[in-house]
Write a protein that holds these residues in place. Structure first.
Motif, PDB file in Angstrom:
ATOM      1  N   SER A   5       0.880  -1.408   0.223  1.00  0.00           N
ATOM      2  CA  SER A   5      -0.109  -0.042  -0.039  1.00  0.00           C
ATOM      3  C   SER A   5       0.728   0.620  -0.052  1.00  0.00           C
ATOM      4  O   SER A   5       1.568   1.070   0.866  1.00  0.00           O
ATOM      5  CB  SER A   5      -0.940  -0.270   0.891  1.00  0.00           C
ATOM      6  N   ARG A   6       0.877   2.205  -1.247  1.00  0.00           N
ATOM      7  CA  ARG A   6       1.769   3.234  -1.011  1.00  0.00           C
ATOM      8  C   ARG A   6       1.106   4.776   0.402  1.00  0.00           C
ATOM      9  O   ARG A   6       2.348   4.526   0.469  1.00  0.00           O
ATOM     10  CB  ARG A   6       1.295   4.235  -1.991  1.00  0.00           C
ATOM     11  N   GLN A   7       0.032   4.145   0.845  1.00  0.00           N
ATOM     12  CA  GLN A   7      -0.355   5.092   1.632  1.00  0.00           C
ATOM     13  C   GLN A   7       0.031   4.349   3.155  1.00  0.00           C
ATOM     14  O   GLN A   7       0.736   5.344   3.607  1.00  0.00           O
ATOM     15  CB  GLN A   7      -1.850   5.320   2.091  1.00  0.00           C
ATOM     16  N   ARG A   8       0.876   2.961   3.308  1.00  0.00           N
ATOM     17  CA  ARG A   8       0.771   2.459   4.428  1.00  0.00           C
ATOM     18  C   ARG A   8       2.239   2.803   4.084  1.00  0.00           C
ATOM     19  O   ARG A   8       2.835   3.062   5.349  1.00  0.00           O
ATOM     20  CB  ARG A   8       0.365   1.296   4.505  1.00  0.00           C
ATOM     21  N   GLU A   9       2.695   3.028   3.092  1.00  0.00           N
ATOM     22  CA  GLU A   9       4.257   3.213   3.138  1.00  0.00           C
ATOM     23  C   GLU A   9       4.685   4.683   3.585  1.00  0.00           C
ATOM     24  O   GLU A   9       6.094   5.080   3.953  1.00  0.00           O
ATOM     25  CB  GLU A   9       4.826   3.351   1.213  1.00  0.00           C
ATOM     26  N   THR A  13       6.564   5.729   5.965  1.00  0.00           N
ATOM     27  CA  THR A  13       8.402   6.818   5.843  1.00  0.00           C
ATOM     28  C   THR A  13       8.420   8.293   6.724  1.00  0.00           C
ATOM     29  O   THR A  13       9.230   8.761   7.486  1.00  0.00           O
ATOM     30  CB  THR A  13       8.387   7.275   4.196  1.00  0.00           C
ATOM     31  N   PHE A  14       6.599   8.547   6.463  1.00  0.00           N
ATOM     32  CA  PHE A  14       6.994   9.816   7.624  1.00  0.00           C
ATOM     33  C   PHE A  14       7.299   9.497   8.736  1.00  0.00           C
ATOM     34  O   PHE A  14       7.862  10.566  10.174  1.00  0.00           O
ATOM     35  CB  PHE A  14       5.497  10.455   7.701  1.00  0.00           C
ATOM     36  N   LEU A  15       6.573   8.320   9.695  1.00  0.00           N
ATOM     37  CA  LEU A  15       6.825   7.004  11.092  1.00  0.00           C
ATOM     38  C   LEU A  15       8.170   8.014  11.491  1.00  0.00           C
ATOM     39  O   LEU A  15       8.402   8.490  12.386  1.00  0.00           O
ATOM     40  CB  LEU A  15       5.787   6.212  11.357  1.00  0.00           C
ATOM     41  N   ARG A  32      -1.408  13.808   4.528  1.00  0.00           N
ATOM     42  CA  ARG A  32      -2.173  14.436   3.443  1.00  0.00           C
ATOM     43  C   ARG A  32      -1.585  15.736   2.510  1.00  0.00           C
ATOM     44  O   ARG A  32      -2.497  15.569   1.506  1.00  0.00           O
ATOM     45  CB  ARG A  32      -3.287  15.482   4.760  1.00  0.00           C
ATOM     46  N   GLU A  33      -0.406  15.776   2.847  1.00  0.00           N
ATOM     47  CA  GLU A  33       0.236  16.655   2.080  1.00  0.00           C
ATOM     48  C   GLU A  33       1.229  15.941   0.688  1.00  0.00           C
ATOM     49  O   GLU A  33       0.537  16.643  -0.780  1.00  0.00           O
ATOM     50  CB  GLU A  33       1.203  17.514   2.280  1.00  0.00           C
ATOM     51  N   GLU A  34       1.238  14.542   0.750  1.00  0.00           N
ATOM     52  CA  GLU A  34       1.391  13.940  -0.265  1.00  0.00           C
ATOM     53  C   GLU A  34      -0.223  13.178  -0.822  1.00  0.00           C
ATOM     54  O   GLU A  34       0.531  12.865  -2.008  1.00  0.00           O
ATOM     55  CB  GLU A  34       2.086  13.105  -0.335  1.00  0.00           C
ATOM     56  N   TYR A  35      -0.496  12.806   0.342  1.00  0.00           N
ATOM     57  CA  TYR A  35      -1.979  11.988  -0.524  1.00  0.00           C
ATOM     58  C   TYR A  35      -3.277  12.138  -0.172  1.00  0.00           C
ATOM     59  O   TYR A  35      -3.943  12.468   1.246  1.00  0.00           O
ATOM     60  CB  TYR A  35      -2.271  10.795   0.279  1.00  0.00           C
TER      61      TYR A  35
END
Length: 126
Positions: A5-9, A13-15, A32-35
């Motif tokens: 999942s791109r969102q999970r990744e 990555t952020f965390l 949210r800035e990216e997604y």
């Protein structure tokens, strides 16, 4: 096998890029800035997935918010009662506490979670 999942990744990555142990809401605002279409529920589900799979830690400090840490290795945390910040606490390993706790307990102790409370250096100066 879990589907990629791109969102999970993006959440992971952020965390992992943070040392301040953000809340789910903070992760959500930044991912949210990216997604832009990601929901807070999706962020919570992905953080839960990361915690359940040993890729992150959930830290409860009694401030009604759960904080998340991208470093799943055993270590200790400090929670500032003034600013609400959570940080890593560099200190000796306290794994001997598992042995102490086991002495009067008939079950199996696998580990412990320790959070120290007080006032951080920045708040102490103010």
């Amino acid at each position: 096998m879990v589907k990629y999942s791109r969102q999970r990744e993006a959440v992971k990555t952020f965390l992992m890029s943070r040392k301040d142990h953000p809340t789910a809401e903070f992760v959500y605002q930044n991912v949210r800035e990216e997604y832009p279409n990601i929901s807070l529920g999706t962020v919570y589900r992905n953080l839960t997935f990361l915690v359940e799979n040993g890729e992150a830690i959930k830290i409860s400090c009694g401030d009604k918010s759960e904080h998340f840490d991208g470093n799943p290795k055993p270590h200790y945390h400090f929670y500032c009662k003034e600013c609400g910040g959570v940080s890593d606490l560099d200190m000796d390993d306290l794994s001997f506490m598992n042995t102490l706790a086991s002495k009067n307990f008939n079950g199996q102790i696998w580990g412990h979670n320790t959070v120290f409370y007080g006032i951080c250096e920045n708040c102490s100066k103010n």
